[in-house]
Design an enzyme around this catalytic site. Sequence first.
Site, PDB file in Angstrom:
ATOM      1  N   GLY A  68       0.792  -1.239   0.000  1.00  0.00           N
ATOM      2  CA  GLY A  68       0.000   0.000   0.000  1.00  0.00           C
ATOM      3  C   GLY A  68       0.818   1.280   0.000  1.00  0.00           C
ATOM      4  CD  GLN A  69       4.990  -0.142   0.945  1.00  0.00           C
ATOM      5  OE1 GLN A  69       4.139  -0.703   0.252  1.00  0.00           O
ATOM      6  NE2 GLN A  69       5.890  -0.794   1.633  1.00  0.00           N
ATOM      7  CE  LYS A  70       0.751  10.056  -1.448  1.00  0.00           C
ATOM      8  NZ  LYS A  70       0.603  10.802  -0.243  1.00  0.00           N
ATOM      9  CB  SER A  71       6.463   4.041  -4.412  1.00  0.00           C
ATOM     10  OG  SER A  71       6.533   2.973  -3.488  1.00  0.00           O
ATOM     11  CG  LEU A  72       4.524  -0.630  -3.889  1.00  0.00           C
ATOM     12  CD1 LEU A  72       4.405  -1.650  -2.760  1.00  0.00           C
ATOM     13  CD2 LEU A  72       5.227  -1.269  -5.090  1.00  0.00           C
TER      14      LEU A  72
END
Length: 177
Positions: A68-72
């Site tokens: 769920g990280q922003k980059s993903l």
Amino acid sequence: MGLLSIIRAQKLKDRELRVLVLGLDNAGKTTVVKYLLNDPSATSPTMGFAIDTLTREDSTIHFWDVGGQKSLRPFWGNYFEHTDVVVWVVDAASVERVQESAQELNELRDTKRLVGVRVVVVVNKVDLLPPSQRAEVVPRVEALFGDDVTTVVASAKTGENLDRVLEAILEDHYNMN
Ligand code: G3D
């Protein structure tokens, strides 16, 4: 393969559910899946994705646990094909992240990628909330997420209501079979 085996294989296939587990990082996605699978091994933030399979009654449920990280988040769209249910995990103990989480889900809905996909919102970590705040959390989440999702107040730490999460995942599936 004989005709009976083909029919049986098809029926089994029909009872397969693909569940995409999404939400912001640290919401508890991996902990929810691990609890449902009865796998208490230590969790670490999901860096790509993991697939876990659970057999329940006559159904096989494949959980796709996506980071769920922003980059993903831009890559979430790659996983939607053939998804039956999205389990959207929210950290109820973090007020500003509940808002951010609702915004992410609503943006996803705007892309029309969730058309035909049922959404179960798991309002997680309620073990961290004092009783007075627990009572407020459901109306708040419903106001933010809308009433066309199923909301389950739960804790992946204590296991509270995780059986309800499974029921919500399986609900329509049983009706269809
Ligand atoms: P993610 O997969 O969404 O990124 P994780 O989140 O499942 O890795 O969980 C992030 C942290 O929240 C973990 O703590 C985990 O133990 C904790 N957590 C998950 N669900 C609950 C819950 O219902 N209640 C409480 N109190 N904590 C929860 P650590 O300390 O390992 O980072």
